[in-house]
Design a protein around this motif. Structure first.
Motif: not given
Length: 1019
Positions: A188-191, A203-208
């Motif tokens: 759930h980190g950087m994608h 870009f995006n990252f998840g809730n971690e």
């Protein structure tokens, strides 16, 4: 169109094993070929199914497309993400070293790899591979973007920038682009980073992810000067920045695990987002800039299961706070799943139905899909159309999809019994597939970047890496590229026209071409023009005034969004004009208005009132009052909340809206509602009191009087919830009566001991030998509490030799009902503090502890064997067996339902398993049960919490705000504790699902259980 496509499926090209000989066959529309496929399926063993030559057996393709294998192991393994460069080569991120501390899998000390695969002879199969980069620091990365000689690799807590300085396909230089992003090896980190049509990176990252830091370790500030951290934003986020990482913009927040952002040529963003496992809430989003997407409560940050007024009836909607003002709607909810890579397809090789549409990987359901989108007001609607569906092999786990230079699709297959989620059941396999129309060889168009004409041809490529090279070349050509760009601008293909526009305004003349775009006949081009004006920091207000005369809801949406953060004194008047065009139906437009007025609500709402002095007279006005976040809207909210012409159910939304407004005016207005005499005044009083602050109620005689009166009319859960919130001492006698009558005895007993007066009452009763029956009822009510107060009460009874045997026995047994109590029992057993006659009851009390070590350690004091279970056969043997699903349901009820739900039955503790059979095959099910520590679902981690009073608690954090924590414990018990009472919190390394769950099962029971779980599929 999409429904027609979804019903016209056919088999792809399988490769089958028959009698030890390999037979490859294309699909033929004849009974004999179908018979052969069916026959071969029946003779393939589990081992044969895993062979690369059989990987397409059971695949169904949409009409007009075929799939072929591009590469398999040992050429690659465990691909988490891919990119395809301008030469048609596939760059693969591998994750062999994935979660070894949990999975106990072996690791490579050399680290993970970035592998380049190449089809040198044009036969559609990779025949060459090379390692671009391998290093011990490359540790299960999740995202790759090939940008010329630079490769961006997303691997929380870092984003690496790898550079090939000499063109030998080897990384010579490694730098940090961003850091400080979540935890290492967290899904759930950087994608992935994606190159956009505007020359920016998305870009995006998840809730971690939580925060973003630059190369120097400083927290990055966004376009409004706000730190990108939980201080200003929450959960998963979406970003845009320059190619060098500067000028980071936060474009959206409050996602759970948004895996990859996809951008079309107009600059519109799309994403998928995963739900908390098992809640059928997986979604596809149109990312409205600056929007809040509702995973957590926008104000308190409480989790979605937390009770709230006007809570959504269906869990998939509740999951995203869709009834709350300020939540952007979902484009599509797809049920269960584990969504991963996504692109927008803007080529022309695939059938027209997929052109301009999202294409997405859904490994949880073994499918690659498209979501054909249509405009709907200020938003969109979408359908689901499968492109590639594996129906026979659940190990097919499409992790990513990219577009090759020729317009074909390249799909990466993680190939595993599971879908990641902190576990890997296989480390030796991985596949890459190519999807294209029938008889379409893999080819790479020639690339000439030495002239503007050649660069513009490259700009029209469906392949992102090629478009990046084109952008670089055009940037160097500068204004000399203008004549050729204008030719593309004149194209009938509107997406190519949009690409020309972005280059013209960013490279040639921003103001000139923005104003040309704003006058274009195509609304999408005008929208792109306004987006570009904002990026270029032009006079956005004048452009918004120009466009706001339009009747196109999509253009009006962008006008509203463009006001976000703009400090011009003209904003309130413009906003009010836009608000007056709201029709009272289009939620997308309403949320765009909310985004435009954010941090400027007082002025915007005041301007609106000049146009609509009484907004409660129209549906549109009512919605704007509901969405507003200003004290000026409070009196209108109160009017709507008490309007007897509207049903109470419809009015709940207005009470909920009070939660999003702060200030004295809100409290005074809610207090005034308590003075009413409506026919449903009790309901109004309850709602008003629920939305008032506790301290305010305690200091207001009117509020306290109304609360007492209301409590006298309530019962059951409603009564307990309100009394637990306010803890009125006058209600303690009623709580005690509930305990004695068996009316919610646990909740009533716990409410009693939370107040000082109630605790005194409990102690007096428990210490009175004449009230032993009531004492037993009380100790059974408080036994699972786990707080120091309850432990002390139970311990005192256990050790008090003057009390009866029955009450000492029950107290001894009851202590083991909480984690703190279990720790105490083990310590007392070890120290010999429990009398011999009571040891069996102490051991019995901890016999159902979720911690296996507690059960084993305690059993030693009875002389019990620590290992009596018969060892089950290996998983490879078990998966080949067929069980009885009905018998398995009974095994589930006895062993699993205390923590898991299936279709609403069972306890809500661990992930819901209603569709687990769609996500995991039998091998994956065995793996998850036998090795629970290897796959702890995000959001289901256990926590050890130490309280300031010395007690400890363990459980799953269901919700955490600045003031309160809801802790879920096995058995579905929820303990609410105050954050201020917590001394420390530590996440457990192990799963709260007990290991050895199958130790006590026979082979038949284990097989039946898995048969039942495998049958739980999406219908």
């Amino acid at each position: 169109m999409s429904n027609k496509l979804s019903t016209k499926l056919r088999f792809g090209i399988p490769a089958i094993l028959l009698g030890g000989a390999l037979l490859t066959t294309g699909y033929q529309n004849s009974p004999s070929s179908r018979f052969i496929n069916h026959y071969v399926d029946s003779v393939l063993t589990e081992a044969q199914k895993r062979l690369p030559d059989n990987s397409l057996e059971g695949v169904k393709m949409t009409d007009g497309l075929t799939v072929k294998t591009f590469a398999t192991e040992p050429m690659l393994i465990n691909p988490t993400d891919i990119d395809v460069d301008a030469k048609g080569r596939v760059w693969v991120l591998e994750a062999y070293n994935y979660r070894p501390n949990i999975t106990l899998n072996p690791t490579k000390k050399e680290g993970d790899r970035i592998v380049i695969l190449e089809d040198k002879d044009g036969d559609g199969k990779a025949d060459g591979s090379k390692i671009f980069y391998q290093d011990a620091s490359l540790n299960a990365p999740l995202g790759i973007a090939v940008l010329g000689n630079v490769v961006l690799v997303s691997q929380s807590p870092y984003v690496w920038k790898l550079t090939d300085t000499d063109g030998d396909d080897k990384a010579d230089k490694k730098e940090i682009l961003f850091q400080g992003i979540g935890g290492e090896q967290h899904d759930h980190g950087m994608h992935t980073f994606v190159f956009g049509p505007d020359g920016k990176l998305y870009f995006n990252f998840g809730n971690e992810g939580r925060q973003l830091k630059d190369v120097n370790g400083n927290i990055v500030k966004d376009q409004f000067g706000k730190e990108i951290s939980p201080k200003n934003y929450q959960e998963g986020m979406v970003f845009r920045c320059n190619l060098d990482g500067s000028e980071v913009e936060c474009l959206g927040q409050n996602f759970r695990n948004n895996y990859e952002v996809a951008i079309d040529s107009y600059g519109t963003m799309w994403q998928s987002d995963n739900d908390d496992d098992g809640n059928k809430g997986v979604r596809i989003n149109y990312v409205m800039e600056y929007g809040d997407f509702g995973y957590k409560d926008a104000m308190t940050h409480a989790s979605w299961p937390s009770n709230r007024t006007n809570i959504e009836e269906e869990i998939p909607r509740r999951h995203w706070h869709l009834n709350d003002p300020g939540t952007v709607p979902n484009l599509l909810q797809t049920g269960s799943g584990s969504p991963t890579g996504m692109i927008v397809y803007e080529g022309n090789l695939l059938p027209s139905a997929f052109q301009g549409q999202m294409i997405h990987c859904e490994p949880g359901h073994n499918v690659v899909r498209s979501y054909p989108v249509q405009k709907s007001g200020a938003g969109y609607t979408a359908d689901i159309v499968n492109i590639m569906k594996q129906e026979k092999d659940q190990w097919f786990r499409p992790a990513d999809v990219c577009v090759a230079p020729d317009g074909s699709l390249i799909v990466a297959d993680w190939y595993d019994p599971g879908v990641g989620g902190h576990q890997a059941g296989d480390q030796t396999r991985g596949r890459i597939y190519r999807i294209a129309p029938n008889n379409t060889p893999y080819s790479v168009p020639s690339l000439d970047l030495s002239t503007p004409t050649g660069a513009i041809t490259a700009l029209t490529s469906p392949n992102i890496a090629t478009r990046y090279l084109a952008w670089e070349a055009l940037t160097k050509f500068g204004k000399s590229a203008e004549p050729e760009l204008l030719k593309l601008w004149a194209s009938d293909n509107q997406r190519m026209k949009a690409r020309a526009f972005w280059a013209l305004c960013k490279i040639v003349d921003g103001k000139k071409y923005v104003e040309i775009a704003l006058a274009d006949a195509n609304p999408d081009i005008r929208i792109a023009g306004l987006r570009a004006a904002r990026q270029l920091k032009l006079n956005v207000i004048e452009y918004v005034k120009q466009l706001s005369t339009s009747n196109d809801p999509q253009i009006l949406r962008e006008c509203a969004i463009a006001l976000h953060g703009n400090t011009s004194v003209e904003v309130p008047t413009i906003w009010a004009d836009l608000a007056s065009k709201y029709d009272g139906k289009d939620r997308w437009y309403l949320e765009a208005l909310g985004i435009g007025a954010d941090n400027n609500w007082n002025a915007c709402f005041a301007a609106y009132l000049k146009k609509a002095p009484d907004p409660t007279l129209t549906l549109a006005g009512k919605d704007i009052v509901w969405r507003a976040r200003t004290t000026e809207s409070v009196k209108f909210l109160a009017s709507l909340a008490t309007d007897s012409h509207i049903s109470l159910k419809e009015r709940l939304r207005y009470f909920r809206a009070f939660d999003f407004i702060k200030g004295k005016e809100k409290s005074e207005t809610l207090l005034s509602l308590l003075k009413g005499n409506a026919t449903d005044q009790n309901a109004i009083n309850k709602l008003a009191l629920n939305h008032l602050d506790v301290d305010f109620v305690r200091t207001s005689p009117l509020a306290k009087q109304s609360l007492s009166k209301l409590l006298s009319t309530l019962s059951g859960k409603e009564y307990i919830e309100l009394q637990t919130k306010y803890l009125l001492p006058e209600e303690n006698s009623r709580l005690l009566s509930m305990v004695s009558k068996g009316e919610m005895p646990r909740q009533a007993a716990e409410a009693l001991i939370k107040s000082p007066e109630g605790l005194i009452m409990v102690k007096q009763i428990i210490n009175d030998p004449k009230k032993e029956v009531l004492a037993l009822q009380l100790l059974n009510g408080i036994k699972s509490n786990g707080g120091q107060v309850s432990i002390d009460v139970l311990k005192g009874l256990m050790l008090n030799k003057t009390r009866s045997v029955s009450i000492r026995r029950e107290a001894t047994r009851a202590i083991g009902d909480s984690d703190s109590g279990q720790n105490l029992i083990l310590a007392y057993l070890k120290e010999g503090k429990i009398e011999k006659d009571y040891i069996p009851f102490a051991v019995e009390g901890v016999s159902k502890a979720w911690r296996r070590n507690v059960r084993i350690e305690a059993s030693k004091y009875l002389g019990a064997s620590t290992s009596t279970a018969k060892k089950l056969p290996p998983v490879t043997e078990l998966v080949a067996l067929t069980g009885d699903a009905k018998k398995g349901a009974a095994v589930f009820a006895s062993n699993c339902s205390v923590c898991h739900q299936v279709n609403g039955d069972g306890m809500d503790f661990g992930p819901k398993l209603s569709e687990i059979g769609s996500k995991l095959g039998k091998d994956g099910q065995y793996f998850a049960i036998m090795y629970p520590d290897a796959g702890i679902g995000f959001g289901y981690e256990g926590w050890d919490i130490k309280m300031k009073d010395g007690s400890t608690m363990s459980g799953i954090i269901a919700s955490k705000t600045e003031t309160d924590i809801s802790l879920k414990m096995p058995g579905g018990i929820v303990q609410n504790i105050k954050t201020s009472a917590v001394k420390s919190m530590k996440m457990m390394n192990n799963s709260m699902m007990p290991t050895g769950l199958m130790d006590g099962m026979s082979k038949e029971e284990a097989v039946d259980l898995i048969e039942f779980l495998a049958s739980l599929k999406k219908k």
